[in-house]
Scaffold this active site. Structure first.
Site, PDB file in Angstrom:
ATOM      1  CG  ASP A   1      -1.878  -1.126   1.297  1.00  0.00           C
ATOM      2  OD1 ASP A   1      -2.250  -1.611   0.216  1.00  0.00           O
ATOM      3  OD2 ASP A   1      -2.260  -1.530   2.402  1.00  0.00           O
TER       4      ASP A   1
ATOM      5  CD  GLU B   1      -8.080  -2.022  -0.857  1.00  0.00           C
ATOM      6  OE1 GLU B   1      -6.864  -2.302  -0.932  1.00  0.00           O
ATOM      7  OE2 GLU B   1      -8.843  -2.519  -0.008  1.00  0.00           O
TER       8      GLU B   1
ATOM      9  CG  HIS C   1      -3.567  -3.477  -2.660  1.00  0.00           C
ATOM     10  ND1 HIS C   1      -3.522  -4.091  -1.423  1.00  0.00           N
ATOM     11  CD2 HIS C   1      -3.241  -4.447  -3.550  1.00  0.00           C
ATOM     12  CE1 HIS C   1      -3.193  -5.365  -1.550  1.00  0.00           C
ATOM     13  NE2 HIS C   1      -3.021  -5.615  -2.843  1.00  0.00           N
TER      14      HIS C   1
HETATM   15 ZN   LIG Z   1      -3.346  -3.343   0.516  1.00  0.00          ZN
END
Ligand SMILES: [Zn+2]
Length: 216
Positions: free
Chosen positions: A120, A169, A172
């Site tokens: 991340d 996301e 990510h």
């Molecule tokens: Zn992640």
């Protein structure tokens, strides 16, 4: 959502490490799964993590790829930071038990962070928060364009939530090797779709994460 999450608890599979391995709510890692070679990549990292925090680590090939990615981003005048890399099964268990209903948190064994191949990232403009706004920052836009050149995909894209099983996301990234990252990015396939195409006849296993199988 909790019903959906709970229904996956029976899918515990002995997954073997590979750079294209598929881990999601359906395909979970065992409690003792750990990548063979975890190292500390030399990248700027969220300073709230202790120097020996395992979250700073990545699998060795992914770590070197991340170093190259960060060097290039810095060269291009950007300020990417690592926020979370490797995560143990037990740590994931803690996170999940605190928040079992969110689609952001994976159940234990269902997080790619346990493979050491996921990272991340964020930037100081967002105080290193992991939010959707990251996609609109200079760093986020740069990452979308450049991550595949270094072997990473944006693993949880917008519009594919029913296939990946996770919310959008943009922070990510997942290492899959450069050739596969370029292939997946150019075709727009998720890792779930790639595995489903690659092994169309392997039992009747559903590689996706939708509550009911949907065509893609
Ligand atoms: Zn992640």
């Amino acid at each position: 959502m909790s019903e959906v999450l709970n229904s996956y608890s029976k899918f515990i599979m002995p997954l073997v490490f590979s750079y294209d391995m598929l881990v999601n709510r359906n395909r979970r890692l065992s409690e003792d799964f750990k990548p063979e070679s975890l190292i500390l990549p030399q990248i700027p990292f969220d300073s709230s993590a202790a120097p020996d925090d395992p979250k700073r680590m990545l699998e060795s090939e992914a770590a070197h790829a991340a170093e190259s990615l960060f060097i290039q981003s810095r060269h291009d005048g950007l300020h990417l930071y690592g926020v979370s890399g490797y995560r143990t099964y037990s740590r994931q268990n803690e996170l999940f038990s605190r928040n079992p209903e969110t689609i952001y948190v994976a159940p234990p064994g269902g997080s790619e962070h346990q493979t050491g191949l996921a990272l991340d990232v964020s930037c100081p403009a967002l105080s290193l928060d992991l939010t959707e706004e990251f996609a609109l920052t200079l760093e986020g836009r740069w990452l979308t364009k450049n991550a595949p050149l270094f072997g990473f995909i944006l693993r949880y894209p917008k519009g594919k939530e029913n296939i990946t099983g996770y919310a959008y996301e943009p922070w990510h990234i997942r290492y899959v090797t450069r050739s596969l990252a370029l292939y997946l990015t150019l075709t727009g396939l998720t890792l779930e779709e790639y595995h489903s195409l690659r092994l169309p006849d392997e039992d009747s296993e559903d590689y996706g994460c939708a509550a009911s199988s949907e065509p893609f």
